[in-house]
Each structure stands twice: as C-alpha cells, then as structure tokens.
Scaffold this active site. Structure first.
Site, PDB file in Angstrom:
ATOM      1  N   ARG A   9      -0.560   0.944  -2.278  1.00 46.72           N
ATOM      2  CA  ARG A   9       0.464  -0.074  -1.981  1.00 46.72           C
ATOM      3  C   ARG A   9       1.878   0.464  -1.934  1.00 46.72           C
ATOM      4  NH1 ARG A   9      -2.972  -2.495  -4.941  1.00 46.72           N
ATOM      5  NH2 ARG A   9      -3.557  -0.425  -5.610  1.00 46.72           N
ATOM      6  N   THR A  10       2.204   1.407  -2.807  1.00 48.59           N
ATOM      7  CA  THR A  10       3.597   1.855  -2.811  1.00 48.59           C
ATOM      8  C   THR A  10       3.898   2.622  -1.517  1.00 48.59           C
ATOM      9  OG1 THR A  10       3.474   2.006  -5.206  1.00 48.59           O
ATOM     10  CG2 THR A  10       5.364   3.046  -4.179  1.00 48.59           C
ATOM     11  N   ARG A  58       6.922  10.468  -4.298  1.00 52.67           N
ATOM     12  CA  ARG A  58       6.087  10.311  -5.505  1.00 52.67           C
ATOM     13  C   ARG A  58       5.503  11.674  -5.836  1.00 52.67           C
ATOM     14  NH1 ARG A  58       1.365   5.919  -6.579  1.00 52.67           N
ATOM     15  NH2 ARG A  58       3.223   4.709  -7.005  1.00 52.67           N
ATOM     16  N   HIS A 112       8.936   4.207 -12.490  1.00 54.34           N
ATOM     17  CA  HIS A 112       8.528   3.650 -11.196  1.00 54.34           C
ATOM     18  C   HIS A 112       9.478   2.476 -10.919  1.00 54.34           C
ATOM     19  CE1 HIS A 112       6.270   2.398  -7.858  1.00 54.34           C
ATOM     20  NE2 HIS A 112       5.048   2.430  -8.336  1.00 54.34           N
ATOM     21  N   LYS A 125       2.590  26.999   0.920  1.00 51.53           N
ATOM     22  CA  LYS A 125       2.942  28.391   1.233  1.00 51.53           C
ATOM     23  C   LYS A 125       3.995  28.933   0.267  1.00 51.53           C
ATOM     24  CE  LYS A 125       2.492  27.419   6.194  1.00 51.53           C
ATOM     25  NZ  LYS A 125       3.280  27.361   7.447  1.00 51.53           N
TER      26      LYS A 125
HETATM   27  C1  NCD Z   1       1.152   2.174 -10.572  1.00 49.16           C
HETATM   28  C2  NCD Z   1       1.623   3.610 -10.559  1.00 49.16           C
HETATM   29  O1  NCD Z   1       1.376   4.354  -9.605  1.00 49.16           O
HETATM   30  O2  NCD Z   1       2.288   3.961 -11.525  1.00 49.16           O
HETATM   31  N1  NCD Z   1       0.675   1.784  -9.328  1.00 49.16           N
HETATM   32  C3  NCD Z   1       1.578   1.260  -8.433  1.00 49.16           C
HETATM   33  O3  NCD Z   1       2.347   1.963  -7.842  1.00 49.16           O
HETATM   34  N2  NCD Z   1       1.614  -0.081  -8.309  1.00 49.16           N
HETATM   35  C4  NCD Z   1       0.248   1.827 -11.680  1.00 49.16           C
HETATM   36  C5  NCD Z   1      -0.983   2.646 -11.917  1.00 49.16           C
HETATM   37  O4  NCD Z   1      -1.308   3.564 -11.158  1.00 49.16           O
HETATM   38  O5  NCD Z   1      -1.672   2.341 -12.888  1.00 49.16           O
END
Ligand code: NCD
Length: 335
Positions: free
Chosen positions: A57-58, A107, A135, A86
């Site tokens: 989703r993110t 990320r 996050h 590399k």
């Molecule tokens: C979360 C994350 O990636 O920190 N997921 C998200 O982005 N909604 C929570 C998780 O992975 O548990």
C-alpha cells in the site's frame, strides 16, 4: 514548520499548524482521489519512488497519489535491480536520481540509510519507512482517519489510545506516538510483552512535551483495552527478529476478535491497524470475525493514505493552491 521544499523524515519535525494544513489539503484532494474530477497540477513533475523493503500500500499509494495529481512516477523496487548491487553508495544514488526527479520517496530497512540519502539528495525526500525507526506518512493518515471519525483536530485531545503488539520494532506506532504528543492529555496504554515494549526514549519524548499526557504500560491485553477509545493493533515484525525462534516466542500472543471486543471494550471503540495484518492462524492479531464491524476502521486508514500523500506532494512542491485549476470531469466508468 514550512513544508514547501522540506524533507519529511520524522513526525517529530511537524508542529500542530503543519498537521492542520496537511489535513485541510487532504480534504481538498477528495474529488481527485475518488475519481470525480481530474487535476493536472503536477503535470511534468516526476516522482522517484524507491522501495528497498516489501510494500504494497505505501509504494502503490505514493505512486497513485502522484499520478492523481497529474505527475509521472519512476520507481525501483529491491536492491538487486539497481546499481547499489554494483557497490554504488547511497549518496551517489541520491545525487543521481535527484537530477531525474522533482521529489523522492524511499523505504529502506536501515534508518541511517534514509537519513544519509536525504542529506545527499537535492530534491525533497519523504520517508516511506526507515527500518524500525519511523513511518511518518502512515501516522499522518492515522491521525487524519481519527479526525474524520471524531471531529475537529482538537477533539482528539484527551483520547485514550491502546497500542498493542510489537511496539519496539513497529515504526508506525513510533511516528504515531510522536504525532499524538502534539495533542493534549492523551492517555497512552502501551500493551506489549516486556521485550517488545515502546522504547523508553519515545516514552520520554511524550512526557517531556508536558502536554498532560499519561502513559501506562502493561502486557495484559484485556486490562489494557477496556478503557480505550482507540485500539491500535500491530503486526509482530517478523523480519526484525534475530531468528525465527525469537519471532515464534511472541507470535500470536495478542489476538483481538469480535467476542473479546463485545465483552471487554467500549461500545464505540475504534479499532485500527496500519496493515498488513498477519492473518496466518499462528499470528492473527486482528481476527476476521471483526470484518464488517463499524468499530473496525482499517480500510478508512488505507483509503486515507492516498489523500494524505497527495496533500504532502502538493504542499512540499508548493502547488496546494493551484490544485483546482484546469480541472476536468472523469469520463470513464467509476463504480
Ligand atoms: C507498516 C510498515 O511497513 O511499517 N505497513 C505499512 O506501511 N502500512 C506496518 C507493518 O509492516 O507491520
């Protein structure tokens, strides 16, 4: 705090005015996010969406948010398909991709990498999750969801929130705690096994705000959730444990289901989860018996992620006032 041109790496950067501004712009994104109207305000702009950890989703919502504003998205997922394989440094990657894009989202499993990346970038960088650290965009969509459910932002003052599960490794609850610390008289109940409790430095941060917050910690789920207005469940972060055996020690300790909510919780309790929920029977922190319950607002959270990310792009790129120019109607079939 001025959002235009800024990196967003931590919710600690935000003040109440910035939060209010992000929420107000998110409201304005509704017709574009729900496919009633088309805006082209970011036509010509490019997002570099760089994901080096699993995400559904993110990653998709960052990309979709930029597309819904008329911008284009270039993305890379996983280290194997990049020049990092590399031996290229993060600094070099950040410098190079900055020249190809107008803003970047990243990320990565290590917090230090995201910080270093932002330092070397010459365009704004949004943290899409940096290891066990933070996050920020998830926390903003969580607060926005509560604001839409409960009312004006200051009506969140005095809220009783129980956060449950892996509070040590879960980055969403870190960012959410920092953000809630901006409000007044929040009653935090951190429910976790001792080894996975909310890090002391985050508890200290909340107390040092001096906003009348109260913190309670417990390892007992039923005790902790009884008084809560909000229950924020989290997944045990399997990928952060030293070994599968370590993970198994904690897996499945807390599982919230319909019966428990009926017996122990307030009638109007709101149940949240950043998702993904771990639905394997050995884990199952949020049971499907709650699906369809008006108390469960997990998909409001994920839906709102789009609005919040659109708002952040518009504000950071400084076009929030131009969004409604040259708007068109959607002509394709929308359910
Ligand atoms: C979360 C994350 O990636 O920190 N997921 C998200 O982005 N909604 C929570 C998780 O992975 O548990």
């Amino acid at each position: 705090m001025k959002l235009k041109g800024a990196h967003l790496l931590s919710t600690k950067q935000l003040d109440m005015e910035a939060v209010g501004q992000i929420m107000a712009v998110a409201d304005e994104m509704q017709p574009y996010a729900t496919r009633q109207k088309i805006t082209r305000v970011l036509q010509g702009a490019i997002l570099g969406n760089l994901f080096f950890e699993p995400s559904t989703r993110t990653r998709i919502s960052f990309g979709a948010a930029f597309n819904r504003l008329g911008g284009a998205v270039r993305e890379t997922a996983g280290i194997d398909m990049t020049s990092l394989k590399k031996g290229e440094s993060w600094r070099d990657t950040a410098r190079v991709v900055s020249a190809y894009t107008d803003i970047m989202t990243i990320r990565h499993p290590q917090a230090a990498v995201v910080a270093e990346f932002a330092q070397a970038a010459t365009v704004p960088v949004i943290n899409g999750g940096d290891g066990t650290n933070e996050h920020p965009t998830q926390a903003l969509q969580d607060i926005y969801t509560l604001h839409k459910k409960i009312g004006a932002l200051n009506s969140l003052d005095g809220l009783k929130i129980a956060m449950v599960g892996d509070l040590k490794f879960g980055r969403t609850v870190h960012s959410l705690s920092y953000l809630l610390a901006l409000f007044k008289n929040i009653q935090f109940c951190f429910i976790a096994p001792d080894a996975l409790q909310m890090p002391q430095e985050i508890q200290d941060y909340i107390q040092q705000k001096n906003h009348g917050h109260i913190i309670k910690t417990t390892d007992n789920l039923t005790d902790g959730v009884t008084a809560a207005d909000i229950i924020y469940m989290t997944r045990i972060q399997e990928e952060r444990f030293a070994s599968p055996q370590e993970f198994k020690k904690f897996r499945g300790q807390y599982s919230l289901n319909k019966k428990m909510v009926a017996e122990h919780c307030q009638k109007n309790v709101l149940i949240m989860h950043p998702l993904p929920r771990d639905s394997r029977p050995e884990s199952n922190e949020l049971d499907k018996s709650l699906d369809g319950s008006p108390n469960l607002i997990i998909f409001h959270q994920s839906d709102n992620g789009l609005l919040i990310r659109m708002a952040l792009f518009a504000l950071i790129l400084g076009v929030e006032k131009q969004t409604h120019r040259d708007v068109r109607a959607v002509e394709w079939h929308v359910l």
